[in-house]
Write a protein that holds these residues in place. Structure first.
Motif, short mmCIF file in Angstrom:
data_model
loop_
_atom_site.label_atom_id
_atom_site.label_comp_id
_atom_site.label_asym_id
_atom_site.label_seq_id
_atom_site.Cartn_x
_atom_site.Cartn_y
_atom_site.Cartn_z
N GLU A 1 -37.66 16.76 -35.41
CA GLU A 1 -36.73 15.98 -34.59
C GLU A 1 -36.36 16.73 -33.31
OE1 GLU A 1 -33.54 15.14 -37.30
OE2 GLU A 1 -34.64 13.51 -38.29
N ASP A 2 -36.15 18.05 -33.41
CA ASP A 2 -35.86 18.86 -32.23
C ASP A 2 -37.03 18.85 -31.26
OD1 ASP A 2 -33.40 19.49 -33.33
OD2 ASP A 2 -34.03 21.49 -34.04
N PHE A 3 -38.24 19.00 -31.80
CA PHE A 3 -39.43 18.97 -30.97
C PHE A 3 -39.58 17.62 -30.28
CE2 PHE A 3 -43.98 17.97 -30.59
CZ PHE A 3 -44.36 18.97 -29.70
N THR B 1 -36.56 22.87 -47.73
CA THR B 1 -37.71 23.09 -46.84
C THR B 1 -38.06 21.80 -46.11
OG1 THR B 1 -38.55 24.77 -48.36
CG2 THR B 1 -40.10 23.87 -46.76
N TYR B 2 -38.04 20.69 -46.84
CA TYR B 2 -38.32 19.39 -46.22
C TYR B 2 -37.32 19.11 -45.11
CZ TYR B 2 -38.38 14.37 -45.51
OH TYR B 2 -38.41 13.12 -44.94
N GLU B 3 -36.05 19.35 -45.36
CA GLU B 3 -35.00 19.10 -44.36
C GLU B 3 -35.19 19.99 -43.13
OE1 GLU B 3 -32.88 16.62 -44.34
OE2 GLU B 3 -33.48 15.94 -46.33
N GLN B 4 -35.60 21.25 -43.34
CA GLN B 4 -35.84 22.16 -42.22
C GLN B 4 -37.02 21.66 -41.37
OE1 GLN B 4 -36.41 25.88 -44.24
NE2 GLN B 4 -34.24 26.47 -44.05
N VAL B 5 -38.09 21.26 -42.03
CA VAL B 5 -39.26 20.75 -41.31
C VAL B 5 -38.90 19.48 -40.55
CG1 VAL B 5 -41.56 19.72 -41.61
CG2 VAL B 5 -40.95 21.79 -42.86
N LYS B 6 -38.16 18.61 -41.20
CA LYS B 6 -37.72 17.37 -40.57
C LYS B 6 -36.87 17.65 -39.33
CE LYS B 6 -35.03 13.24 -41.58
NZ LYS B 6 -34.16 12.59 -42.56
#
Length: 94
Positions: free
Chosen positions: A19-21, A10-15
């Motif tokens: 980064e994409d944003f 979940t942390y990696e997905q949020v990160k």
């Protein structure tokens, strides 16, 4: 202080989303950076050779479009150029 634990996945997905944003914001800023320049009140008064009160009147009467951030007004250079062109045309017609 409150501690919240989340799964690594979940942390990696949020990160990754952040980064994409961030990348999208940087790209948008870079694309729009050279498109339009904005000037403040003092600069516009100098270009138009008017007082701040006249500039206020232009804003109030919709003669010169502007954007406001907090208490500060900003004007697009293209709008100022249009106003100058219009005033020159009206002078020639008189």
């Amino acid at each position: 202080m409150e501690i919240i634990a989340i799964e690594k996945k979940t942390y990696e997905q949020v990160k990754q989303r952040f980064e994409d944003f961030s990348r999208q914001v940087r790209n948008l800023c870079r694309e729009n950076q050279d498109k339009e320049k904005w000037l403040g009140n003092d600069d516009v008064c100098g270009l138009l050779q008017t007082s701040k009160r006249t500039l206020q009147s232009y804003r109030d009467n919709g003669i010169l479009p502007y954007s406001q951030i907090g208490r500060k007004c900003y004007y697009r250079v293209s709008d100022i150029e249009n106003l100058i062109s219009q005033s020159q045309i009206s002078k020639e017609q008189q």
